[in-house]
Every structure is written in C-alpha cells, then in structure tokens.
Design a protein around this motif. Structure first.
Motif, mmCIF file in Angstrom:
data_model
loop_
_atom_site.group_PDB
_atom_site.id
_atom_site.type_symbol
_atom_site.label_atom_id
_atom_site.label_comp_id
_atom_site.label_asym_id
_atom_site.label_seq_id
_atom_site.Cartn_x
_atom_site.Cartn_y
_atom_site.Cartn_z
ATOM 1 N N ASN A 337 0.766 -1.312 -0.074
ATOM 2 C CA ASN A 337 0.071 -0.401 -0.052
ATOM 3 C C ASN A 337 0.519 1.506 -0.254
ATOM 4 O OD1 ASN A 337 -2.583 1.457 -0.626
ATOM 5 N ND2 ASN A 337 -2.742 0.396 1.769
ATOM 6 N N ARG A 338 2.090 1.043 -0.624
ATOM 7 C CA ARG A 338 3.033 2.326 -0.600
ATOM 8 C C ARG A 338 2.342 3.857 -0.787
ATOM 9 N NH1 ARG A 338 8.344 -0.589 -3.032
ATOM 10 N NH2 ARG A 338 6.054 -1.864 -4.480
ATOM 11 N N LYS A 339 1.276 3.244 -2.615
ATOM 12 C CA LYS A 339 0.557 4.307 -3.603
ATOM 13 C C LYS A 339 0.242 5.395 -1.887
ATOM 14 C CE LYS A 339 -2.446 5.801 -6.386
ATOM 15 N NZ LYS A 339 -3.994 5.008 -7.544
ATOM 16 N N ALA A 340 -0.801 4.343 -0.849
ATOM 17 C CA ALA A 340 -1.859 5.217 0.010
ATOM 18 C C ALA A 340 -1.353 5.933 0.890
ATOM 19 C CB ALA A 340 -3.012 3.975 0.373
ATOM 20 N N LYS A 341 0.265 5.487 1.324
ATOM 21 C CA LYS A 341 0.911 5.570 2.377
ATOM 22 C C LYS A 341 1.395 7.108 1.640
ATOM 23 C CE LYS A 341 2.226 1.745 4.633
ATOM 24 N NZ LYS A 341 3.085 1.038 4.909
ATOM 25 N N GLY A 342 1.787 7.417 0.620
ATOM 26 C CA GLY A 342 2.550 8.208 -0.149
ATOM 27 C C GLY A 342 1.471 9.133 -0.204
ATOM 28 N N LYS A 343 0.300 8.959 -0.615
ATOM 29 C CA LYS A 343 -1.175 10.060 -0.955
ATOM 30 C C LYS A 343 -1.214 10.677 0.575
ATOM 31 C CE LYS A 343 -2.904 12.611 -3.478
ATOM 32 N NZ LYS A 343 -2.644 12.786 -4.676
ATOM 33 N N LEU A 344 -1.101 9.838 1.795
ATOM 34 C CA LEU A 344 -1.003 10.112 3.033
ATOM 35 C C LEU A 344 -0.492 11.084 3.464
ATOM 36 C CD1 LEU A 344 -2.771 9.992 5.485
ATOM 37 C CD2 LEU A 344 -1.256 8.157 6.217
ATOM 38 N N ALA A 345 0.979 10.909 3.076
ATOM 39 C CA ALA A 345 2.546 12.038 3.685
ATOM 40 C C ALA A 345 1.933 13.093 3.244
ATOM 41 C CB ALA A 345 3.486 11.045 3.509
ATOM 42 N N GLU A 346 2.159 12.968 1.508
ATOM 43 C CA GLU A 346 1.775 13.994 0.677
ATOM 44 C C GLU A 346 0.439 15.303 0.916
ATOM 45 O OE1 GLU A 346 0.845 15.839 -3.961
ATOM 46 O OE2 GLU A 346 1.174 13.160 -2.639
ATOM 47 N N THR A 347 -0.610 14.855 1.316
ATOM 48 C CA THR A 347 -1.616 15.311 1.896
ATOM 49 C C THR A 347 -1.110 16.256 3.372
ATOM 50 O OG1 THR A 347 -2.814 13.792 1.049
ATOM 51 C CG2 THR A 347 -4.169 15.835 1.996
ATOM 52 N N GLN A 348 -0.864 15.071 3.992
ATOM 53 C CA GLN A 348 -0.864 15.797 5.565
ATOM 54 C C GLN A 348 0.461 16.847 5.686
ATOM 55 O OE1 GLN A 348 -1.762 15.247 8.728
ATOM 56 N NE2 GLN A 348 -0.956 16.989 9.018
ATOM 57 N N ALA A 349 1.548 17.130 4.640
ATOM 58 C CA ALA A 349 2.206 18.277 4.570
ATOM 59 C C ALA A 349 1.608 19.119 3.812
ATOM 60 C CB ALA A 349 3.796 17.795 3.515
#
Length: 461
Positions: A337-349
């Motif tokens: 689930n790297r796609k969702a993890k990356g999207k989560l980190a990007e959105t939080q930033a």
C-alpha cells in the motif's frame, strides 16, 4: 463596443452610487466571475452524477447450435450516498435450453425478481472517491463564490477610484477656469488704463503672457478630465452594458461628492475572500487526507440478496421456485500500500503548508487594515490643514486684487496671489481625493460590500 456619450444636464450630477450600481450590474469582470461560479456549480452537478441510478437491459439468444436458450435481464442500481456500497434490483426471464455450465440462466415462466445490497464496513464506509469528489466540488463552489466576491470588490474599488479621479479632475478644471476668468476680466481694465497713459504698454504684454499661461493650465486640466471620463466609462455603463463617457455637465458642484464611502468599523477576518478561500483550500486538503486514510484500510464488504422466481415451473425445474436468500463477505488488503501511504504523507504536508499560509495571511490582512486606517486618519488631518491654507490664500488674493484695483499693488504680485490661492484650492481637492481613496481602499480591505454597492451582487438581466 465604442463608448457612448451620456445625456447632459437632464440627469443631474453623477453620483458615486450610480457608478457603483452600474458597475455591479454590467462590469465585464463581475459578469465573467459569475459565469465561473456557474461553471463550478455545473461541475458539482457532474460529480453528483456518480450517485445517479443506473438502469441497464441485457439480452442474449442462441441463434445456432444444440441449445436454443434466450435470456433477458433488466437491472437498476442505486449507489449509496452515505456508504461505498449500493442497492440493486433485477428482473430476469429466460426461455429454451441452456448448457449445464449456464444452469443459472434458467428461470420460471414469469421470470425472476431479485433485490440486493452491498455495504462497505471498512474501506469506503465513511468516505470514498465518489463522495470525496462531490465534497471537493462543493468546496470549489464556495471558492468560486469567494473569487466572485473578490473580483467584485476589486472592480468596485477601481470604480470608486475612477469616479474620484474624474470628480477631482473636473474640480481642478473648474479652479483653473476660474483663474483664467480672473485674468480675462482684468484685460479690458488694463487696456483702458494703458490707453489713458496710467499704465505702461508692457503691462498688456505681461497680461497676455499671464493669459496664455493660465490657458495652458486649463487645456492640461481639460485633457486630464477627459481622460478620467474615458477611464470612468469602463465602470459606468448604459442598460445594454456599453461604456458611457460622462458629459462635463454632470460634474458635481463641489468636493462633497468625493465623500461617498461610509465604511463599517466592524471587521470580520473571515469576510475577506482571500482568507475564506484559504479556509476552503484547507478543508479540501482535509477531505483528501480522509480519502488517503481510507485507502490504507482493508476492504471488507458484506452483501446480500433475495431472489424469487414466479410463475409456472420452467425447464430448469422446481428448484427455482423457493425464495432464495444469499449472504456474502469480501475481504481484501494490499500488502504494501505504498501509493496510499505516499498520498497520506503528501496531503498531511499540504495541510501543514496551508496552515502556515493561513496564519501569515491573517497577520498580513490585520496589518493592511491597520495601515489603511492610519492612512485615513492622516488624510483627515491633511484635509483640515490644507483647508486652512486655502482659506488664507483666498483672503490674500482677494485683498491683493483690491489693492491692485486701487493702484497700491503691482501686476506681478496680484497674479502670484491668485495663482497661490488656486494652487491651494487644487491641493485641497487632491487631499480630499486622497482621503476618499483611503476610505475606498479600507472598504476593499475589510470586504465592506455595503460601502462598495455589492449588496446583493446581481448578474446581467
């Protein structure tokens, strides 16, 4: 569309409220902003289409071969607005023979009725792509509305500025025309005195030089006034939206026309369109964050359906006749689930970035409003001081004219006094225009729609 010339004096002096009403109704920037608002509403309707009921009909028939089975099915599916699942209903009927691997195609003679539902328990339970898209589209409607407000405030502030410059230019023109009239009124008297030998001939030449100089002032002031009228026509328009160049006869009588803005001392930070847009952007990022967190969850879905064949038994046999109830569960989880993890980190930033920008914008707006308020106070003081200067200069000029008429003053000094008085009058007009401009700027900075004639904003008829 070329500008038209307004009807002259029959309409009376042009007021700021007339200009603001015309601008709010017909300014192209406001009309374009309202059109963008409608576009955002249309995009929200498009996003809402993801929840439309879908109806489908499918039929198939074996036209050659050992089997002659024919089947037709009609199905309606309704996505849930509060869950990632959906409801569905189906009617299916068949005739003829089917191979054993298509045994489920058989129905009773009057067909089969079926209703069912799929419900998400983890992923897509609270939010999914469809609901997030609609929520983002709703945010975009609010953003478009605030952008329309910002565009309207900007247009109205420029309309106020154009009107104030037009009035100030017209009053300056009147002042220079009055100065020229003073020189013209003295010409016959000087000519008579020269003819009688009471004054030297050179005085006529000096008077001609003075007349030419004052005529140049009038010509320059009239050019500025006409240019200001053309700029005003961008905001003052007729019923068809065509620019109107206002006639000189509609010029207000005095500088009181500049004092047409009354700002509200109460200031709500969230009333500023740019700040409200920033809040909406944070809300959009929050929706995207929720969607990213949703994508990290495993998919767990429960489904169920009820089916009942009706009518006489068909070729499939009596096993179709009893009521059927089926329940099922689906579980699915990505292992990385790297796609969702990356999207989560990007959105939080992104949220962190927008939060910092929001805080700075709030500080910037407060500083801007404070600075403009100080400018208004300073402009008030300048007007009071300049008005005293004008009064004193006019007294000196009037006294010097009397002395000149009595032969106790010279031509150079009386002209200097008159021009000093006119310069003081022009300076006062500029100071009054400055305070009017500062008030208009304050109204724009505080998003005072009442002061700017934007309550309510209306589009073209």
């Amino acid at each position: 569309m070329p500008p038209t010339v307004a009807a002259a004096a029959s309409n009376g002096p042009l007021t700021l409220q007339e200009v603001l009403q015309s601008s709010a109704r017909s300014a192209p920037d406001i009309i374009a902003a309202l059109a963008r608002n409608r576009q955002a509403e249309a995009r929200a309707l498009t996003a809402q289409g993801a929840f439309d009921t879908v109806f489908a009909v499918e039929g198939r028939s074996r036209v050659a071969g050992y089997y002659d089975g024919t089947e037709i099915a009609a199905k309606a599916e309704q996505p849930l607005s509060n869950n990632g699942g959906y409801l569905y209903g189906q009617y299916r009927a068949s005739r003829g023979d089917f191979p054993v691997y298509e045994d489920k195609s058989y129905t009773n003679r009057l067909g089969e009725l079926k209703v069912g539902a799929l419900y998400s328990l983890l992923r897509d339970r609270l939010i999914d792509a469809r609901r997030s898209e609609f929520r983002l589209a709703t945010n975009n409607i609010d953003i478009a509305r605030f952008e329309t407000k910002a565009a309207s405030i900007g247009v109205q502030a420029r309309a106020v500025e154009a009107y104030q410059k037009w009035v100030a230019a017209g009053l300056k023109l009147k002042a220079y025309e009055a100065l020229l009239a003073l020189a013209g009124g003295r010409t016959k008297g000087i000519e008579r005195q020269v003819q009688l030998g009471a004054k030297p001939d050179i005085l006529l030449t000096e008077n001609d030089v003075n007349l030419v100089r004052r005529q140049a002032y009038v010509v320059e002031a009239r050019q500025d006034f006409r240019a200001a009228a053309v700029k005003l026509s961008l905001y003052y328009r007729d019923a068809n939206g065509a620019p109107v160049v206002v006639d000189e006869m509609r010029l207000p009588a005095d500088a009181a026309a500049l004092d047409g803005i009354r700002t509200n001392s109460a200031f709500n930070l969230e009333g500023r369109p740019d700040f409200a847009i920033m809040l909406q952007e944070i809300d959009k990022a929050t929706v995207k964050l929720a969607l990213a967190r949703n994508d990290l969850l495993p998919r767990l879905e429960v489904g169920g359906e009820v089916a009942k064949d009706v009518g006489p038994t068909g070729l499939g046999g009596s096993s179709r006749t009893p009521l059927e109830m089926i329940v099922g569960v689906t579980f699915k989880i990505p292992l990385q689930n790297r796609k969702a993890k990356g999207k989560l980190a990007e959105t939080q930033a992104k949220i962190d970035e927008l939060t910092v920008k929001q805080q700075f914008l709030a500080e910037k707006i407060r500083a801007e409003v404070t600075a403009i308020s100080l400018e208004v106070d300073a402009a008030n003081q300048l007007v009071a001081t300049t008005d005293k200067e004008r009064i004193l200069a006019q007294r000196l000029a009037a006294a010097e004219r009397r002395r000149f008429e009595l032969g106790s003053s010279d031509f150079f000094l009386v002209n200097q006094r008159e021009e000093s008085a006119t310069n003081a009058e022009v300076k006062l007009i500029e100071a009054q225009a400055r305070i009017a401009a500062a008030r208009a700027e304050l109204a724009a900075a505080t998003a005072d729609e009442d002061a700017l004639g934007l309550t309510p904003i209306s589009g073209p008829d």
